[in-house]
Write a protein that holds these residues in place. Structure first.
Motif, PDB file in Angstrom:
ATOM      1  N   ARG A 565       0.861  -1.186   0.000  1.00 35.12           N
ATOM      2  CA  ARG A 565       0.000   0.000   0.000  1.00 35.12           C
ATOM      3  C   ARG A 565       0.892   1.228   0.000  1.00 35.12           C
ATOM      4  O   ARG A 565       1.730   1.408   0.883  1.00 35.12           O
ATOM      5  CB  ARG A 565      -0.902  -0.019   1.235  1.00 35.12           C
ATOM      6  CG  ARG A 565      -1.988   1.046   1.194  1.00 35.12           C
ATOM      7  CD  ARG A 565      -2.883   0.953   2.410  1.00 35.12           C
ATOM      8  NE  ARG A 565      -2.225   1.482   3.597  1.00 35.12           N
ATOM      9  CZ  ARG A 565      -2.869   2.096   4.594  1.00 35.12           C
ATOM     10  NH1 ARG A 565      -4.185   2.212   4.564  1.00 35.12           N
ATOM     11  NH2 ARG A 565      -2.202   2.544   5.650  1.00 35.12           N
ATOM     12  N   PRO A 567       1.110   5.681  -0.960  1.00 34.46           N
ATOM     13  CA  PRO A 567       0.327   6.895  -1.234  1.00 34.46           C
ATOM     14  C   PRO A 567      -0.053   6.962  -2.713  1.00 34.46           C
ATOM     15  O   PRO A 567       0.786   6.747  -3.585  1.00 34.46           O
ATOM     16  CB  PRO A 567       1.277   8.020  -0.835  1.00 34.46           C
ATOM     17  CG  PRO A 567       2.150   7.404   0.206  1.00 34.46           C
ATOM     18  CD  PRO A 567       2.362   5.986  -0.247  1.00 34.46           C
ATOM     19  N   LEU A 568      -1.310   7.256  -2.972  1.00 30.32           N
ATOM     20  CA  LEU A 568      -1.836   7.142  -4.331  1.00 30.32           C
ATOM     21  C   LEU A 568      -1.174   8.120  -5.299  1.00 30.32           C
ATOM     22  O   LEU A 568      -0.742   7.732  -6.379  1.00 30.32           O
ATOM     23  CB  LEU A 568      -3.353   7.361  -4.326  1.00 30.32           C
ATOM     24  CG  LEU A 568      -4.044   7.256  -5.678  1.00 30.32           C
ATOM     25  CD1 LEU A 568      -3.913   5.845  -6.248  1.00 30.32           C
ATOM     26  CD2 LEU A 568      -5.514   7.653  -5.566  1.00 30.32           C
ATOM     27  N   ASP A 572      -0.293  12.953  -1.959  1.00 34.08           N
ATOM     28  CA  ASP A 572      -0.561  12.093  -0.805  1.00 34.08           C
ATOM     29  C   ASP A 572       0.715  11.750  -0.043  1.00 34.08           C
ATOM     30  O   ASP A 572       0.644  11.365   1.130  1.00 34.08           O
ATOM     31  CB  ASP A 572      -1.256  10.811  -1.264  1.00 34.08           C
ATOM     32  CG  ASP A 572      -2.669  11.062  -1.769  1.00 34.08           C
ATOM     33  OD1 ASP A 572      -3.467  11.624  -1.002  1.00 34.08           O
ATOM     34  OD2 ASP A 572      -2.953  10.719  -2.936  1.00 34.08           O
ATOM     35  N   LYS A 575       0.742  14.312   2.790  1.00 32.54           N
ATOM     36  CA  LYS A 575      -0.430  14.481   3.645  1.00 32.54           C
ATOM     37  C   LYS A 575      -0.324  13.629   4.899  1.00 32.54           C
ATOM     38  O   LYS A 575       0.314  12.579   4.903  1.00 32.54           O
ATOM     39  CB  LYS A 575      -1.696  14.097   2.876  1.00 32.54           C
ATOM     40  CG  LYS A 575      -2.101  15.069   1.783  1.00 32.54           C
ATOM     41  CD  LYS A 575      -3.390  14.596   1.128  1.00 32.54           C
ATOM     42  CE  LYS A 575      -3.873  15.564   0.061  1.00 32.54           C
ATOM     43  NZ  LYS A 575      -5.116  15.080  -0.586  1.00 32.54           N
ATOM     44  N   ASP A 577      -3.140  12.450   6.169  1.00 29.72           N
ATOM     45  CA  ASP A 577      -4.224  11.479   5.941  1.00 29.72           C
ATOM     46  C   ASP A 577      -4.312  11.149   4.451  1.00 29.72           C
ATOM     47  O   ASP A 577      -5.295  11.477   3.783  1.00 29.72           O
ATOM     48  CB  ASP A 577      -5.563  12.014   6.461  1.00 29.72           C
ATOM     49  CG  ASP A 577      -5.953  13.332   5.801  1.00 29.72           C
ATOM     50  OD1 ASP A 577      -5.042  14.016   5.270  1.00 29.72           O
ATOM     51  OD2 ASP A 577      -7.160  13.671   5.796  1.00 29.72           O
ATOM     52  N   PRO A 578      -3.304  10.503   3.902  1.00 29.34           N
ATOM     53  CA  PRO A 578      -3.261  10.292   2.447  1.00 29.34           C
ATOM     54  C   PRO A 578      -4.277   9.270   1.956  1.00 29.34           C
ATOM     55  O   PRO A 578      -4.729   8.401   2.705  1.00 29.34           O
ATOM     56  CB  PRO A 578      -1.833   9.786   2.231  1.00 29.34           C
ATOM     57  CG  PRO A 578      -1.483   9.107   3.511  1.00 29.34           C
ATOM     58  CD  PRO A 578      -2.140   9.917   4.584  1.00 29.34           C
ATOM     59  N   THR A 579      -4.592   9.390   0.686  1.00 31.98           N
ATOM     60  CA  THR A 579      -5.303   8.328  -0.025  1.00 31.98           C
ATOM     61  C   THR A 579      -4.262   7.325  -0.508  1.00 31.98           C
ATOM     62  O   THR A 579      -3.172   7.710  -0.932  1.00 31.98           O
ATOM     63  CB  THR A 579      -6.080   8.898  -1.216  1.00 31.98           C
ATOM     64  OG1 THR A 579      -7.006   9.868  -0.734  1.00 31.98           O
ATOM     65  CG2 THR A 579      -6.832   7.803  -1.963  1.00 31.98           C
ATOM     66  N   TYR A 580      -4.618   6.042  -0.432  1.00 34.74           N
ATOM     67  CA  TYR A 580      -3.649   5.010  -0.792  1.00 34.74           C
ATOM     68  C   TYR A 580      -4.069   4.252  -2.051  1.00 34.74           C
ATOM     69  O   TYR A 580      -5.255   4.167  -2.380  1.00 34.74           O
ATOM     70  CB  TYR A 580      -3.474   4.010   0.357  1.00 34.74           C
ATOM     71  CG  TYR A 580      -2.717   4.568   1.533  1.00 34.74           C
ATOM     72  CD1 TYR A 580      -1.326   4.586   1.544  1.00 34.74           C
ATOM     73  CD2 TYR A 580      -3.391   5.088   2.630  1.00 34.74           C
ATOM     74  CE1 TYR A 580      -0.616   5.101   2.622  1.00 34.74           C
ATOM     75  CE2 TYR A 580      -2.698   5.605   3.722  1.00 34.74           C
ATOM     76  CZ  TYR A 580      -1.309   5.610   3.708  1.00 34.74           C
ATOM     77  OH  TYR A 580      -0.617   6.128   4.772  1.00 34.74           O
TER      78      TYR A 580
END
Length: 870
Positions: A565, A567-568, A572, A575, A577-580
């Motif tokens: 996983r 960071p997308l 991200d 961040k 609170d990143p999106t993965y």
């Protein structure tokens, strides 16, 4: 007083952020004006960027201009060639670079007159250390270029003798401030005093003071720029204002001046230092899919198609050179510096992919035609298999054949220990149309299997043999019939295992722990360069599980898999609170007979803007790496980079290097060699070897990168330009990489590694006459049988050379219908003796097929060309 020799030219990117079609539109107006200006002013001359492809494309839409071009070339006022396209000098194979010259020179001679015999590469992003050797293959003894020099670290002169790794050398002329050093625009003419004071004279003075040059070269032109009108008048006005005495000149004339000098310093090595211009040291991994496509197509042409054409011609099948040259041109159009580098818009990337598609269709079609006609001449039935050896030496080992059969129960005569590596089932079909002498009839078509079968076979050199199979009671063993839990495979004293998340290699009793890993980092770069993201750290990706594929209940293939996983997107990475997103990967390991660990990585990339690398731990204590380059090997070691590097360099001179096919880490007693298919970039640090797999990005050009401060490359931040998104360069989805690793407790040998590389890239070529599926081979359905065919033997060999010879190309002569060419490399530091029987049958030539003095050996890091009769 310094004399300046001004050369009027245009630099012509065939494509960049604009397409080849866009460039053609520009040439419609510009090239026409060039011809008119030259015809008007008899004292003017012009260089069309040293590549014939753009002239050919112009003449295609202006056929009436051909005679005008020929007249101006004959007068020595318009310069065309010698390249077909302005090649990259680090990514293509040595043979591709040589063939680019051969085709460009031959085309120019045929269509326009004498080519400009100048090794002119004004904008290429750095140069391999063997360019002098490659240029001399066509008799070019000079090189004119821009990027890659540092006069403090390399040679304190803009003019010097550049030595290849061989004894070949060229006269080199560098313009450190670019091919636009003396660019005279209409605004420059209006502000000529300012132009002379602030640009022209300082540039001439810099060139003059670097090795006391009283004659300097001043190129005048820029990308897609028109001819300078009334050049004589402009030069006259220059001379009224300038401290130097300026003369209209040409590149060949200036090279003649260098040939007369006895005081030029010498230099040997690559030219990749970003002192006066960027060289994009990390472009070797951008748009990696195109680099892999390029590598695969090079190997298909050199190791399959051209040798097949030679075999075919000897057996009564004539494939014209025109088709092979068209195939090469499709490839060479993909090897210009921006193109193969990947620093192009997505619109251009679509065109590149289409050219690769077209080229592969031509290559596959030529192979299909040859195989089917040979099978027809041999009168083979559907239980015969034609196996071809496209290498010029006898073969004894494992090849893969493709067959269509009604079941998996077959016996082979001539193929030992067969194993089904892959199979596809086709169910029965009913009411199928047949064309017979009666007319249209209908029948039922039985079920069948398309099989890829691997087995041991003995093959004649540069030839073929026929094997036969029969129906049997028992099925052939099959890979993967039963996957079993397991963590290791062994073969001939070599073992690969997956233990506690690490992949360990054991060979000859020596354990190399944690030999292969995947590591990942953010990429804040663009389609020119990788750039680290501030505060980001390279992360090791984990492997989670393994299983073993068996053959006959014996472990054959170890499969290690994992999922990470990450960071997308780039934002991200910063961040809280990143999106993965996820990257899933599988590594497939097998051992070859010679002990090589053969590997394939299948990776599903669902993450943006990151760099993925292989980390290889060789367990060898050294500070050097040995990289295979075009026909040779060079040692690299990490250079100390001053913390204030920006005072000397426009781009950080990072210790990231290019290789062609292998990188070796060695001490006096052992070595580990990495073999890569289309992988071109490495770094060796902390006794770990890093091979870049991919560096993905969403931008054509970005400014103020960590390793490349200032303006954006690609003009995207120039006045009136816009930033360009490149979503295709993110390379999402499935990606495949093939590589090999050899560890040996023997001293490293350039010869042995070269032989292993050649053998690893050897091709499996086979054909079966069958009527169940005409679309396995695309053209089978349209290649009709003929009458009165020649009779040819069931086994045939054209050549059987000593296997220590490294043959880089076998192809039909471009000059003689009844001859073929063999090019042999010596990529080692020792002279290589040639077999005596070659002298009796071969004529020594250069790559242009001009007769040369015969030799009994090939010098170090050199190559020779031979012409043989069929």
């Amino acid at each position: 007083m310094t004399k300046a020799y001004i050369v009027n030219h245009t630099h012509w990117d065939r494509e960049w952020y604009f397409t080849t079609a866009n460039a053609l539109t520009l040439s419609e107006q510009l090239f026409t004006e060039v011809l008119s200006e030259l015809e008007k002013n008899k004292d003017a001359n012009f260089c069309l960027d040293g590549q014939t492809s753009v002239v050919d494309e112009y003449v295609e839409i202006h056929p009436e201009a051909k005679e005008r071009i020929k007249k101006l070339v004959a007068e020595g006022r318009l310069f065309v060639g010698p390249w077909y396209t302005q090649t990259d000098a680090l990514i293509p194979d040595a043979e591709s670079i040589v063939r680019n010259l051969v085709i460009g020179i031959n085309d120019t001679k045929q269509n326009y007159g004498n080519p400009m015999m100048v090794g002119y590469l004004p904008d290429t992003f750095g140069f391999n250390a063997q360019m002098p050797t490659l240029l001399q293959q066509v008799g070019i003894d000079n090189f004119v270029f821009w990027r890659g020099t540092n006069f403090r670290l390399q040679m304190n002169s803009v003019y010097f003798k550049w030595h290849g790794l061989s004894d070949k050398e060229v006269y080199a002329a560098n313009f450190p401030f670019g091919y636009f050093t003396a660019q005279i625009t209409t605004e420059s003419k209006r502000k000529l005093k300012q132009f002379v004071k602030e640009r022209y004279d300082p540039s001439a003075e810099f060139e003059a003071t670097h090795h006391n040059n009283d004659e300097v070269l001043m190129p005048s032109g820029i990308d897609q720029m028109n001819i300078v009108k009334d050049m004589s008048e402009t030069v006259s006005n220059l001379n009224k204002l300038s401290k130097v005495e300026t003369h209209i000149s040409t590149y060949p004339d200036f090279i003649d001046k260098l040939r007369k000098r006895k005081d030029l310093p010498s230099y040997q090595g690559e030219l990749r230092l970003p002192t006066y211009s960027r060289v994009h040291r990390t472009i070797g991994s951008v748009r990696h899919r195109n680099k892999i496509q390029n590598f695969d197509l090079e190997q298909k042409i050199l190791r399959r198609v051209e040798p097949l054409v030679v075999i075919a011609k000897k057996n009564g099948i004539d494939i014209g050179n025109g088709l092979l040259i068209k195939l090469w041109k499709k490839l060479l159009e993909c090897q210009a510096h921006d193109t193969i580098g990947g620093s192009v818009s997505d619109n251009v990337a679509v065109d590149i992919n289409h050219r690769f598609k077209e080229a592969n269709e031509i290559a596959d079609g030529v192979e299909n035609m040859i195989e089917k006609k040979l099978a027809e001449y041999l009168e083979l039935d559907d239980h015969d298999v034609l196996i071809l050896n496209t290498d010029p030496s006898e073969f004894h080992g494992i090849k893969e054949i493709s067959i269509v059969t009604s079941s998996k129960n077959v016996d082979f005569d001539g193929l030992k220990n067969p194993v089904i590596m892959d199979s596809k089932h086709f169910p029965a079909r009913h009411h199928i149309l047949m064309m017979t002498p009666k007319g249209q009839e209908y029948t039922d078509e039985p079920e069948y299997f398309q099989l890829k079968v691997q087995g041991r076979v003995d093959l004649p050199g540069l030839g073929y043999k026929v094997i036969h199979f029969t129906d049997a009671q028992k099925a052939i063993p099959e890979l993967g019939n039963a996957k079993i839990s397991g963590n290791s495979i062994e073969k001939n004293g070599h073992k690969i295992e997956f233990v506690n998340g690490a992949i360990n290699l054991k060979t000859n009793g020596i354990m190399i722990p944690d030999v292969v890993r995947l590591v990942d980092s953010a990429n804040d770069g663009d389609t020119y360069d990788y750039s680290p993201l501030e505060n980001d750290q390279e992360k090791e990706l984990t492997f989670d599980s393994s299983f073993v594929n068996n053959i006959n209940n014996q472990p054959y293939e170890l499969v290690v898999s994992g999922s990470s996983r990450l960071p997308l997107k780039l934002v991200d990475r910063e961040k809280t609170d990143p999106t993965y997103g996820f990257v899933d990967y599988k590594l497939y390991f097998t051992f070859l007979d010679n002990g090589m660990l053969n590997a394939k990585l299948v990776l599903n990339n669902q993450v943006y803007s990151h760099r993925l690398r292989l980390q290889i731990k060789p367990s060898i204590h050294t500070q050097e790496a040995v990289a295979h380059i075009q026909d040779g090997f060079i040692k690299t070691s990490n250079q100390v980079i001053d913390k204030n590097w920006q005072k000397e360099f426009v781009e950080k001179p990072v210790n990231i290097y290019n290789f062609d096919k292998t990188v070796t880490i060695t001490d006096k007693n052992k070595y580990l060699t990495f073999f890569g298919k289309g992988l071109k970039e490495y770094e060796f640090k902390d006794e770990k070897l890093f091979i870049t797999l991919m560096a993905t990005t969403s931008q054509l050009g970005k400014r103020n990168l960590a390793w490349r401060p200032g303006r954006a490359s690609g003009d995207t931040t120039n006045q009136g330009h816009v930033m360009m998104a490149t979503p295709m360069a993110e390379e999402l989805g499935l990606n495949e990489f093939e590589f090999g690793i050899v560890f040996d407790d023997q001293p490293f040998s350039e010869q042995e590694v070269s032989e292993k590389t050649r053998d690893w890239l050897s091709q499996s070529v086979s054909y079966q006459t069958q009527k169940l599926n005409y679309f396995i081979n695309r053209l089978d359905n349209k290649i009709w049988g003929t009458e009165n065919n020649p009779q040819i033997p069931n086994s045939y060999s054209l050549l059987n050379l000593d296997k220590r010879l490294i043959v880089s190309a076998i192809y039909p002569s471009y000059q003689d219908q009844d001859s073929y060419i063999i090019r042999i490399q010596n990529p080692t530091g020792k002279d290589m003796k040639l077999p005596d029987d070659l002298f009796r049958n071969a004529e020594f030539i250069n790559a242009l097929e001009e007769k040369m003095e015969s030799k009994k050996f090939i010098g170090t890091y050199d190559m020779i060309s031979l012409k043989l009769k069929y």
